[in-house]
Design a protein around this motif. Sequence first.
Motif, mmCIF file in Angstrom:
data_model
loop_
_atom_site.group_PDB
_atom_site.id
_atom_site.type_symbol
_atom_site.label_atom_id
_atom_site.label_comp_id
_atom_site.label_asym_id
_atom_site.label_seq_id
_atom_site.Cartn_x
_atom_site.Cartn_y
_atom_site.Cartn_z
ATOM 1 N N ALA A 57 0.836 -1.207 0.000
ATOM 2 C CA ALA A 57 0.000 0.000 0.000
ATOM 3 C C ALA A 57 0.865 1.248 0.000
ATOM 4 N N SER A 58 0.358 2.285 -0.637
ATOM 5 C CA SER A 58 1.071 3.557 -0.678
ATOM 6 C C SER A 58 0.079 4.686 -0.917
ATOM 7 N N GLY A 59 0.560 5.915 -0.772
ATOM 8 C CA GLY A 59 -0.264 7.065 -1.117
ATOM 9 C C GLY A 59 -0.831 7.847 0.039
ATOM 10 N N GLY A 60 -0.603 7.383 1.259
ATOM 11 C CA GLY A 60 -1.098 8.138 2.398
ATOM 12 C C GLY A 60 -0.315 9.431 2.590
ATOM 13 N N GLY A 61 -0.790 10.227 3.523
ATOM 14 C CA GLY A 61 -0.106 11.477 3.793
ATOM 15 C C GLY A 61 -0.973 12.424 4.581
ATOM 16 N N LEU A 62 -0.559 13.672 4.578
ATOM 17 C CA LEU A 62 -1.257 14.730 5.304
ATOM 18 C C LEU A 62 -2.030 15.586 4.306
ATOM 19 N N GLU A 63 -3.298 15.800 4.609
ATOM 20 C CA GLU A 63 -4.132 16.599 3.718
ATOM 21 C C GLU A 63 -5.084 17.437 4.561
ATOM 22 N N GLN A 64 -5.491 18.549 4.014
ATOM 23 C CA GLN A 64 -6.429 19.423 4.709
ATOM 24 C C GLN A 64 -7.861 18.935 4.506
ATOM 25 N N PRO A 65 -8.746 19.306 5.396
ATOM 26 C CA PRO A 65 -10.168 18.969 5.185
ATOM 27 C C PRO A 65 -10.648 19.500 3.840
ATOM 28 N N SER A 95 -2.942 3.599 -3.221
ATOM 29 C CA SER A 95 -2.709 2.508 -4.161
ATOM 30 C C SER A 95 -2.296 1.265 -3.398
ATOM 31 N N CYS A 96 -2.598 0.122 -3.973
ATOM 32 C CA CYS A 96 -2.205 -1.157 -3.383
ATOM 33 C C CYS A 96 -1.774 -2.061 -4.532
ATOM 34 N N ALA A 97 -0.486 -2.344 -4.590
ATOM 35 C CA ALA A 97 0.055 -3.170 -5.662
ATOM 36 C C ALA A 97 0.182 -4.609 -5.190
ATOM 37 N N ALA A 98 -0.314 -5.526 -5.973
ATOM 38 C CA ALA A 98 -0.262 -6.946 -5.632
ATOM 39 C C ALA A 98 0.813 -7.639 -6.450
ATOM 40 N N SER A 99 1.490 -8.582 -5.816
ATOM 41 C CA SER A 99 2.490 -9.380 -6.522
ATOM 42 C C SER A 99 2.406 -10.818 -6.024
ATOM 43 N N GLY A 100 2.885 -11.719 -6.832
ATOM 44 C CA GLY A 100 2.914 -13.116 -6.448
ATOM 45 C C GLY A 100 1.610 -13.859 -6.676
ATOM 46 N N THR A 126 -13.944 6.478 -3.746
ATOM 47 C CA THR A 126 -14.183 5.623 -4.907
ATOM 48 C C THR A 126 -13.095 4.561 -4.986
ATOM 49 N N ILE A 127 -13.506 3.319 -4.982
ATOM 50 C CA ILE A 127 -12.564 2.222 -5.100
ATOM 51 C C ILE A 127 -12.543 1.727 -6.541
ATOM 52 N N SER A 128 -11.363 1.346 -6.994
ATOM 53 C CA SER A 128 -11.232 0.807 -8.342
ATOM 54 C C SER A 128 -10.066 -0.172 -8.371
ATOM 55 N N ARG A 129 -10.045 -1.003 -9.387
ATOM 56 C CA ARG A 129 -8.952 -1.948 -9.553
ATOM 57 C C ARG A 129 -8.559 -1.995 -11.017
ATOM 58 N N ASP A 130 -7.294 -2.178 -11.258
ATOM 59 C CA ASP A 130 -6.768 -2.280 -12.613
ATOM 60 C C ASP A 130 -6.069 -3.619 -12.723
ATOM 61 N N ASN A 131 -6.740 -4.586 -13.320
ATOM 62 C CA ASN A 131 -6.172 -5.933 -13.406
ATOM 63 C C ASN A 131 -4.892 -5.951 -14.243
ATOM 64 N N TYR A 142 -4.757 3.115 6.928
ATOM 65 C CA TYR A 142 -5.545 2.410 5.916
ATOM 66 C C TYR A 142 -4.794 1.158 5.458
ATOM 67 N N PHE A 143 -5.545 0.056 5.409
ATOM 68 C CA PHE A 143 -4.983 -1.239 5.034
ATOM 69 C C PHE A 143 -5.727 -1.773 3.809
ATOM 70 N N CYS A 144 -4.996 -2.252 2.827
ATOM 71 C CA CYS A 144 -5.666 -2.950 1.731
ATOM 72 C C CYS A 144 -5.692 -4.446 2.039
ATOM 73 N N TYR A 145 -6.672 -5.131 1.459
ATOM 74 C CA TYR A 145 -6.779 -6.568 1.649
ATOM 75 C C TYR A 145 -7.254 -7.201 0.346
ATOM 76 N N ALA A 146 -7.094 -8.516 0.301
ATOM 77 C CA ALA A 146 -7.552 -9.256 -0.874
ATOM 78 C C ALA A 146 -7.993 -10.643 -0.458
ATOM 79 N N ASP A 147 -9.062 -11.097 -1.050
ATOM 80 C CA ASP A 147 -9.608 -12.420 -0.780
ATOM 81 C C ASP A 147 -9.499 -13.295 -2.018
ATOM 82 N N GLN A 148 -8.993 -14.502 -1.805
ATOM 83 C CA GLN A 148 -8.912 -15.505 -2.854
ATOM 84 C C GLN A 148 -9.626 -16.739 -2.325
ATOM 85 N N ALA A 149 -10.424 -17.364 -3.175
ATOM 86 C CA ALA A 149 -11.207 -18.515 -2.763
ATOM 87 C C ALA A 149 -10.318 -19.579 -2.131
ATOM 88 N N GLY A 150 -10.725 -20.024 -0.950
ATOM 89 C CA GLY A 150 -10.020 -21.107 -0.292
ATOM 90 C C GLY A 150 -8.734 -20.720 0.414
#
Length: 116
Positions: free
Chosen positions: A5-13, A20-25, A68-73, A93-101
């Motif tokens: 995961a990346s992209g966090g930081g300090l922002e004003q109201p 972003s959350c990059a998956a590998s493996g 808004t959540i999105s994914r780019d396969n 903020y934590f990203c997660y992913a579910d794979q069957a089984g």
Amino acid sequence: VQLQASGGGLEQPGGSLRLSCAASGIIFSNLNVMGWYRQAPGKQRELVAAITNLGHTNYPASVKGRFTISRDNAKNSLYLQMDNLKFEDTAVYFCYADQAGRPRYWGQGTQVTVSS
């Protein structure tokens, strides 16, 4: 499987951040559901957004219309666009992913701080 995961930081109201959350493996399209949780100090972890591999999305009322959540396969990546940020969006903020089984995969947290 690794989620980075990346992209966090300090922002004003009222400002915006994009996580972003990059998956590998893993074949990204095998990840049936992906999403983001957040955890603020002293609070339970809260689901922020989720998206299926068919593109169906889910948001709690607290962020609906602002996030808004999105994914780019093709890029093996998950995104969270956060607009109109509020003080109460401050959390790790934590990203997660579910794979069957398989047990849920988690990324490391990224800090989002909304402050004036």
